[in-house]
Design an enzyme around this catalytic site. Structure first.
Site, PDB file in Angstrom:
ATOM      1  CD  GLU A 141      -3.425  -8.175 -16.816  1.00  0.00           C
ATOM      2  OE1 GLU A 141      -5.119  -7.899 -16.300  1.00  0.00           O
ATOM      3  OE2 GLU A 141      -2.631  -7.617 -16.379  1.00  0.00           O
ATOM      4  CE  LYS A 188       7.895  17.426 -21.677  1.00  0.00           C
ATOM      5  NZ  LYS A 188       8.232  17.965 -22.995  1.00  0.00           N
ATOM      6  CE  LYS A 224       5.674  15.050 -30.113  1.00  0.00           C
ATOM      7  NZ  LYS A 224       6.004  16.120 -28.183  1.00  0.00           N
ATOM      8  CB  CYS A 383     -10.613 -20.280   5.483  1.00  0.00           C
ATOM      9  SG  CYS A 383      -9.499 -21.448   5.196  1.00  0.00           S
ATOM     10  N   GLY A 385     -10.446 -18.617  10.231  1.00  0.00           N
ATOM     11  CA  GLY A 385     -11.265 -17.303  11.149  1.00  0.00           C
ATOM     12  C   GLY A 385     -12.057 -18.242  11.619  1.00  0.00           C
ATOM     13  CD  GLN A 387      -8.630 -24.232  10.347  1.00  0.00           C
ATOM     14  OE1 GLN A 387      -7.714 -23.569  10.319  1.00  0.00           O
ATOM     15  NE2 GLN A 387      -8.899 -24.653   9.248  1.00  0.00           N
ATOM     16  CD  GLU A 407      -1.898 -23.627   9.537  1.00  0.00           C
ATOM     17  OE1 GLU A 407      -3.200 -23.906   9.885  1.00  0.00           O
ATOM     18  OE2 GLU A 407      -2.085 -23.137   8.617  1.00  0.00           O
ATOM     19  CG  HIS A 509     -10.901 -18.650   0.799  1.00  0.00           C
ATOM     20  ND1 HIS A 509     -10.558 -17.505   1.606  1.00  0.00           N
ATOM     21  CD2 HIS A 509     -11.452 -19.836   0.950  1.00  0.00           C
ATOM     22  CE1 HIS A 509      -9.535 -18.305   2.629  1.00  0.00           C
ATOM     23  NE2 HIS A 509      -9.123 -19.690   2.210  1.00  0.00           N
ATOM     24  CD  GLU A 511     -12.716 -14.790   0.801  1.00  0.00           C
ATOM     25  OE1 GLU A 511     -13.045 -15.283   1.356  1.00  0.00           O
ATOM     26  OE2 GLU A 511     -10.990 -15.489   0.610  1.00  0.00           O
TER      27      GLU A 511
HETATM   28  N1  GLN Z   1      -4.271 -22.149   7.655  1.00  0.00           N
HETATM   29  C1  GLN Z   1      -5.021 -22.979   7.593  1.00  0.00           C
HETATM   30  C2  GLN Z   1      -5.438 -23.952   6.485  1.00  0.00           C
HETATM   31  O1  GLN Z   1      -4.814 -24.724   6.344  1.00  0.00           O
HETATM   32  C3  GLN Z   1      -6.167 -21.968   6.638  1.00  0.00           C
HETATM   33  C4  GLN Z   1      -6.091 -21.593   5.832  1.00  0.00           C
HETATM   34  C5  GLN Z   1      -6.623 -20.508   5.187  1.00  0.00           C
HETATM   35  O2  GLN Z   1      -7.095 -19.679   6.238  1.00  0.00           O
HETATM   36  N2  GLN Z   1      -7.407 -20.551   4.358  1.00  0.00           N
HETATM   37  O3  GLN Z   1      -6.452 -25.112   6.991  1.00  0.00           O
END
Ligand code: GLN
Length: 533
Positions: A141, A188, A224, A383, A385, A387, A407, A509, A511
């Site tokens: 793509e 169109k 067309k 992630c 979430g 921490q 962080e 992750h 997801e």
């Molecule tokens: N900010 C966090 C870290 O760098 C979590 C990163 C995230 O949620 N993808 O470890």
């Protein structure tokens, strides 16, 4: 010999070019061919890893650790194949590699030019995808709209490929818009004619048109377009606005585009096996229950910023014949002093805190996690979430007041989330996170083990900070269980609180690995708990 399908876009952006490309791939796979997918993005970032999700949507991570465009998520969900570093190429990547080669002296004194040096580099990326994937058909793509200044080098490369390989090895599918003009009450064709002319001016003759339209076009319209664009009438396909993106493969299949592409390639037209997909559509159309799940994040105004998370919740819903309604909660709003969490989560049966970066909205997310823990609401942390659920637990259960991530507070008194030592010397922001697949060992008897039903898993990562093992014992004493560990580096991957109905969070992750026909185990059990709640 690999064959190549190129999908370009005309008239306007946002026509669903990625969905068309994914649908073609799904259809060709359903006819027994090995397919692979690739996206070219004309922008100059090396990858979308450093872009703001509010502008660009989520960053999709491949198993081999590439940060890529969210369209790759659609690709993986449609074709159920894992993509890799050959799947997302930007102008930034192409130019930086050409410049590196120039400095290295690889061009032997030549003047380095757009044609042939940049175009050769792009061409190599197309062929590399074919060679490394060993696919029968690669679908590429091209991001943006034909006529954009930025995509010209890519279009010029496609012209060269079309000339070199010919129509038996390359097929060009141009996606366009057929607008309906109120007043004259007509569909169109002019914008489509003009955009095909734009392509022809650049030396490319498309073989197929996929026309986005509010309703089916007539024979007269196709005749067309055929006349003006030099494309056989049967190769002009309607892509009628659909309420569900997963309907598109079947809509295109009914008009025979997969068969026509295979015929152009002189490949056998095997029977299409689409029963599993049709069953999925039937399920989606007959969901008889509903559940509300809150997604607490700071980019909630753009739902695409959490595309794979939202999709994963829905996939798990399909398994239980349940429509998942997402309660999009802006974490910053939760930070206000007299916020009424009971009111915000009134109909909510589960809370999810997804990944994220930076300070903004952090305390709001921690409030939502505290609410979930104290009210025994099913919770899934991903992630960031995870921490934050560790920080919340340390502060409010273990009375570790100064618990924080370095962080957000580099001088945190209790750095319960901290940089890994090998991250401390990193200066560049791009591509330096802990990325892609890492192993995780699950502890028997835990919720995590129960979900996966196996001890050894691999999941995709994208983060810089880690749980600080110094605090492990203290948290365990207070009832937190570390149910997933990366043994190679002794890093915490999953935490849970077994005393509660469903409280689990992971550093990776999940997801990115959920599929509409195969929800991810963590989402599966989370959504099930929400439904039962
Ligand atoms: N900010 C966090 C870290 O760098 C979590 C990163 C995230 O949620 N993808 O470890």
């Amino acid at each position: 010999m690999t064959k190549y399908v190129f999908v370009t876009g005309g008239v306007v952006s946002g026509l669903g070019k990625g969905i068309t490309a994914s649908s073609l791939a799904l259809l060709l796979k359903s006819r027994g061919y090995k397919v692979f997918m690739q996206k070219f993005d004309p922008y100059f970032n090396i990858d979308p890893g450093t872009m703001n999700p509010i502008q660009h949507g989520e960053v999709f991570v491949t198993y081999d650790g590439c940060e890529t465009d969210l369209d790759l998520g659609h690709y993986e969900r449609f074709i159920d194949e894992e993509l890799n570093y050959t799947s997302n190429i930007t102008s930034g990547k192409i130019y930086s590699s050409v410049i590196e080669k120039e400095r290295h002296g690889d061009y032997l004194g030549a003047t380095v030019q757009l044609v042939p040096h940049i175009t050769n580099e792009i061409k190599n990326k197309v062929y590399e995808a074919g060679l490394t994937s060993k696919a029968d058909i690669v679908i590429t793509e091209i991001g943006g709209t034909v006529g954009d200044i930025e995509s010209q080098a890519f279009i010029e490369t496609l012209r060269q490929i079309q000339y070199e390989k010919g129509p038996q090895e390359t097929a060009f599918v141009h996606t366009t818009l057929i607008p309906y003009v109120v007043g004259s009450n007509e569909l169109k064709t002019k914008p489509t004619q003009n955009s095909v002319k734009d392509l022809q001016n650049m030396g490319i003759r498309p073989n197929f048109l996929v026309c986005r339209t509010p309703f089916s076009t007539s024979d007269a319209i196709k005749e067309k377009l055929s006349l003006f664009c030099s494309i056989p009438k049967e190769n002009i396909i309607d892509c009628v606005d659909a309420k569900n993106i997963y309907d598109i493969p079947i809509n295109l299949h009914e008009q025979g585009i997969d068969e026509l592409i295979l015929k152009q390639f002189n490949l056998p037209v095997n029977k299409a096996n689409l029963k599993y997909w049709e069953d999925l559509l039937k399920t989606m159309d007959s969901l008889d229950k509903e559940v509300e799940i809150a997604l607490v994040g700071k980019y909630v105004e753009l739902h695409d910023a959490y595309l794979s998370v939202a999709e994963s919740l829905r996939h798990a819903g399909y398994k239980y014949h349940t429509k998942v309604n997402i309660n999009w909660v802006n974490s910053e709003n939760l930070e206000k002093e007299n916020v009424n969490l009971k009111e915000i989560f009134k109909n909510t049966k589960g809370i999810l805190v997804p990944g994220g970066f930076g300070n903004r909205g952090i305390e709001g997310k921690i409030k939502a996690i505290k609410y979930a823990r104290e009210n025994n609401v099913p919770f899934l942390g991903i992630c960031l979430g995870m921490q934050l659920s560790v920080i919340e637990f340390a502060r409010n259960v273990c009375n570790l007041e100064g618990a924080n991530s370095t962080e957000f507070d580099p001088l945190a008194k209790e750095p319960i989330i901290d940089l890994m030592s090998d991250q401390k010397t990193v200066i560049n922001m791009g591509g330096t996170l802990r990325l892609g697949n890492y192993n995780c060992k699950l502890k028997k008897g835990t919720l995590a083990y129960n979900d996966y039903k196996t001890e050894d898993i691999k999941e995709r990562h994208r983060h810089r900070y880690e749980f600080n093992n110094k605090y492990k014992e203290l948290l365990e004493e207070h009832g937190m269980v570390f149910s997933g560990i990366n043994e190679e580096s002794n890093l915490v991957e999953i935490i849970e609180i077994p005393k509660l109905k469903h409280f689990i969070a992971c550093q990776f992750h999940p997801e990115f690995k959920s599929r509409p026909t195969r929800p991810h185990p963590l989402f599966d059990s989370f959504v099930k708990s929400c439904i039962e709640n």
